[in-house]
Design a protein around this motif. Structure first.
Motif, PDB file in Angstrom:
ATOM      1  N   VAL A 159      86.399  10.949  79.599  1.00 55.64           N
ATOM      2  CA  VAL A 159      85.282  10.087  79.965  1.00 55.64           C
ATOM      3  C   VAL A 159      84.130  10.997  80.379  1.00 55.64           C
ATOM      4  CG1 VAL A 159      84.454   8.347  81.589  1.00 55.64           C
ATOM      5  CG2 VAL A 159      86.804   8.260  80.784  1.00 55.64           C
ATOM      6  N   GLU A 160      82.943  10.675  79.910  1.00 57.74           N
ATOM      7  CA  GLU A 160      81.771  11.451  80.277  1.00 57.74           C
ATOM      8  C   GLU A 160      81.389  11.146  81.727  1.00 57.74           C
ATOM      9  OE1 GLU A 160      77.116  11.835  78.954  1.00 57.74           O
ATOM     10  OE2 GLU A 160      78.598  11.201  77.476  1.00 57.74           O
ATOM     11  N   LYS A 161      81.183  12.168  82.517  1.00 57.35           N
ATOM     12  CA  LYS A 161      80.816  11.999  83.920  1.00 57.35           C
ATOM     13  C   LYS A 161      79.351  11.562  84.007  1.00 57.35           C
ATOM     14  CE  LYS A 161      80.547  14.543  88.229  1.00 57.35           C
ATOM     15  NZ  LYS A 161      80.771  15.844  88.895  1.00 57.35           N
ATOM     16  N   THR A 162      79.127  10.415  84.657  1.00 59.75           N
ATOM     17  CA  THR A 162      77.773   9.916  84.844  1.00 59.75           C
ATOM     18  C   THR A 162      77.527   9.655  86.322  1.00 59.75           C
ATOM     19  OG1 THR A 162      78.407   7.606  84.574  1.00 59.75           O
ATOM     20  CG2 THR A 162      77.781   8.789  82.570  1.00 59.75           C
ATOM     21  N   ASP A 163      76.274   9.613  86.687  1.00 63.42           N
ATOM     22  CA  ASP A 163      75.920   9.353  88.081  1.00 63.42           C
ATOM     23  C   ASP A 163      76.326   7.952  88.521  1.00 63.42           C
ATOM     24  OD1 ASP A 163      74.846  11.882  88.330  1.00 63.42           O
ATOM     25  OD2 ASP A 163      72.812  11.228  87.819  1.00 63.42           O
ATOM     26  N   SER A 164      76.241   6.987  87.608  1.00 60.96           N
ATOM     27  CA  SER A 164      76.579   5.611  87.974  1.00 60.96           C
ATOM     28  C   SER A 164      78.075   5.445  88.241  1.00 60.96           C
ATOM     29  CB  SER A 164      76.123   4.636  86.889  1.00 60.96           C
ATOM     30  OG  SER A 164      76.743   4.925  85.665  1.00 60.96           O
ATOM     31  N   ILE A 165      78.916   6.107  87.452  1.00 62.09           N
ATOM     32  CA  ILE A 165      80.361   6.036  87.687  1.00 62.09           C
ATOM     33  C   ILE A 165      80.699   6.698  89.011  1.00 62.09           C
ATOM     34  CG2 ILE A 165      82.621   6.839  86.911  1.00 62.09           C
ATOM     35  CD1 ILE A 165      81.639   6.556  84.049  1.00 62.09           C
TER      36      ILE A 165
END
Length: 53
Positions: free
Chosen positions: A12-18
Motif C-alpha cells: 500500500v502506498e503511504k499517504t498522509d491521509s492514511i
C-alpha cells in the motif's frame, strides 16, 4: 502516557491521509486504555480476486 506506535505498510502506498486516520484512531485508543505501552499496526492491501477459475 505516550504510546510507542509502529505503523507498517504492505503493498500500500503511504499517504498522509492514511497516516492521519491511523494516528487519530490510535489516539482514541490511548484515551480509552491508558496502560498500553506499545502498538503495532499493519496496513496491507486486501487480496485481489483470482484471475482465472
Amino acid at each position: 502516557m505516550q504510546v510507542g506506535w509502529e505503523i507498517t505498510y504492505r503493498d500500500v502506498e503511504k499517504t498522509d491521509s492514511i497516516e492521519a486516520l491511523v494516528r487519530e484512531k490510535l489516539a482514541k485508543l490511548e484515551e480509552v486504555c491508558a496502560y498500553i505501552s506499545s502498538c503495532h499496526v499493519a496496513i496491507e492491501k486486501a487480496h485481489d480476486r483470482p484471475r482465472s477459475g
